[in-house]
Design a protein around this motif. Sequence first.
Motif, PDB file in Angstrom:
ATOM      1  N   ALA A  83       0.865  -1.180   0.000  1.00  0.00           N
ATOM      2  CA  ALA A  83       0.000   0.000   0.000  1.00  0.00           C
ATOM      3  C   ALA A  83       0.900   1.229   0.000  1.00  0.00           C
ATOM      4  N   PRO A  84       0.877   2.023  -1.067  1.00  0.00           N
ATOM      5  CA  PRO A  84       1.757   3.199  -1.131  1.00  0.00           C
ATOM      6  C   PRO A  84       1.401   4.222  -0.057  1.00  0.00           C
ATOM      7  N   ALA A  85       2.424   4.723   0.610  1.00  0.00           N
ATOM      8  CA  ALA A  85       2.226   5.716   1.662  1.00  0.00           C
ATOM      9  C   ALA A  85       2.085   7.107   1.047  1.00  0.00           C
ATOM     10  N   ILE A  86       1.482   8.011   1.806  1.00  0.00           N
ATOM     11  CA  ILE A  86       1.369   9.407   1.378  1.00  0.00           C
ATOM     12  C   ILE A  86       2.206  10.276   2.314  1.00  0.00           C
ATOM     13  N   ARG A 131      -6.487   6.297   6.723  1.00  0.00           N
ATOM     14  CA  ARG A 131      -6.364   4.873   6.411  1.00  0.00           C
ATOM     15  C   ARG A 131      -4.899   4.521   6.622  1.00  0.00           C
ATOM     16  N   LEU A 132      -4.659   3.578   7.525  1.00  0.00           N
ATOM     17  CA  LEU A 132      -3.295   3.220   7.880  1.00  0.00           C
ATOM     18  C   LEU A 132      -2.832   1.996   7.103  1.00  0.00           C
ATOM     19  N   HIS A 133      -1.548   1.900   6.941  1.00  0.00           N
ATOM     20  CA  HIS A 133      -0.958   0.785   6.192  1.00  0.00           C
ATOM     21  C   HIS A 133      -1.303  -0.538   6.873  1.00  0.00           C
ATOM     22  N   SER A 141       7.195   7.500   8.621  1.00  0.00           N
ATOM     23  CA  SER A 141       7.485   6.067   8.653  1.00  0.00           C
ATOM     24  C   SER A 141       6.639   5.266   7.660  1.00  0.00           C
ATOM     25  N   GLY A 142       5.766   5.944   6.922  1.00  0.00           N
ATOM     26  CA  GLY A 142       4.963   5.257   5.915  1.00  0.00           C
ATOM     27  C   GLY A 142       3.738   4.575   6.459  1.00  0.00           C
ATOM     28  N   ALA A 143       3.232   5.029   7.605  1.00  0.00           N
ATOM     29  CA  ALA A 143       2.091   4.361   8.226  1.00  0.00           C
ATOM     30  C   ALA A 143       0.750   4.817   7.661  1.00  0.00           C
ATOM     31  N   VAL A 144       0.716   5.917   6.922  1.00  0.00           N
ATOM     32  CA  VAL A 144      -0.544   6.482   6.424  1.00  0.00           C
ATOM     33  C   VAL A 144      -0.629   6.289   4.915  1.00  0.00           C
ATOM     34  N   THR A 145      -1.739   5.717   4.452  1.00  0.00           N
ATOM     35  CA  THR A 145      -1.887   5.465   3.017  1.00  0.00           C
ATOM     36  C   THR A 145      -2.939   6.348   2.344  1.00  0.00           C
ATOM     37  N   SER A 146      -3.873   6.906   3.097  1.00  0.00           N
ATOM     38  CA  SER A 146      -4.835   7.842   2.507  1.00  0.00           C
ATOM     39  C   SER A 146      -5.566   8.602   3.596  1.00  0.00           C
ATOM     40  N   LEU A 147      -6.191   9.712   3.203  1.00  0.00           N
ATOM     41  CA  LEU A 147      -6.987  10.542   4.099  1.00  0.00           C
ATOM     42  C   LEU A 147      -8.361  10.754   3.484  1.00  0.00           C
TER      43      LEU A 147
END
Length: 257
Positions: free
Chosen positions: A123-126, A145-147, A240-246
């Motif tokens: 899942a690509p991070a934002i 939305r978290l990874h 750290s790449g934990a968020v993938t969308s808002l």
Amino acid sequence: MFARPETGDLAALQSSFAHSLLSGEPAADGRLAVHRNNMKASLGAALAARFPVVLRLVGVEFFRAMAMVFVERHPPRSPVLAAYGAGFADFLDGFEPVADLPYLADVARVEWARHLAWHAADAPAISIEELTAVAPDRLDSVRFRLHPGATVVASIWPVISIWTTNTFDEEIKPIGPDRTGESALVTRPGLEVFVNAPPPGTGLLFEALSAGIALGEAVAQAERAAGFDTAAALSLLFRSGAVTSLAVDRTDRQDHR
């Protein structure tokens, strides 16, 4: 030619064989004993690969014996080998021979979180710029939305320090009794798994956001932790790449990706 077994007969045969392998009953057939020993050895090796720091902390021989106890008490319930070991940390919590290592179970939880992160879906991070682009009066209503591979492991023990020195240091650094508890934020923004030490309250924020709670309420819950810094916590989650969308709660429910 050999007759093909009926589907029901084959399923019954497979079920019976699996039961014989996993049961603690003595093997009447020597060939079954060989299969059972090979199965246990394979599961033990899988546990050793999944929990290398636990292995280092207790030693190879002790770990092998402990793994065999776990295998006998908790046989696999899935044909997917990658799923095996989910209950190992809880097992360590109640395993009397390691009672003098009370931090061991939480170290195992960090290692299991790393294992899950490695096998999680991509899942690509934002970046945090996606959040700063939201109008200030709508920030409280933003949902994250978290990874799928992101996890927070909270502990009363210095688990990151224990894991780090036993993973990267040639000589293990002593960790004294004055060290306080630590939380671990485990993420996999690309092809590598990272373990970060989040600032106070980040675990509460992460838990609330992962439950779908909007940012304003999630921050209010995290503020129960002394020293919580909203900017520092959010910065780490994005970095750290934990968020993938808002998603912003509004009439037209605008998505930011």
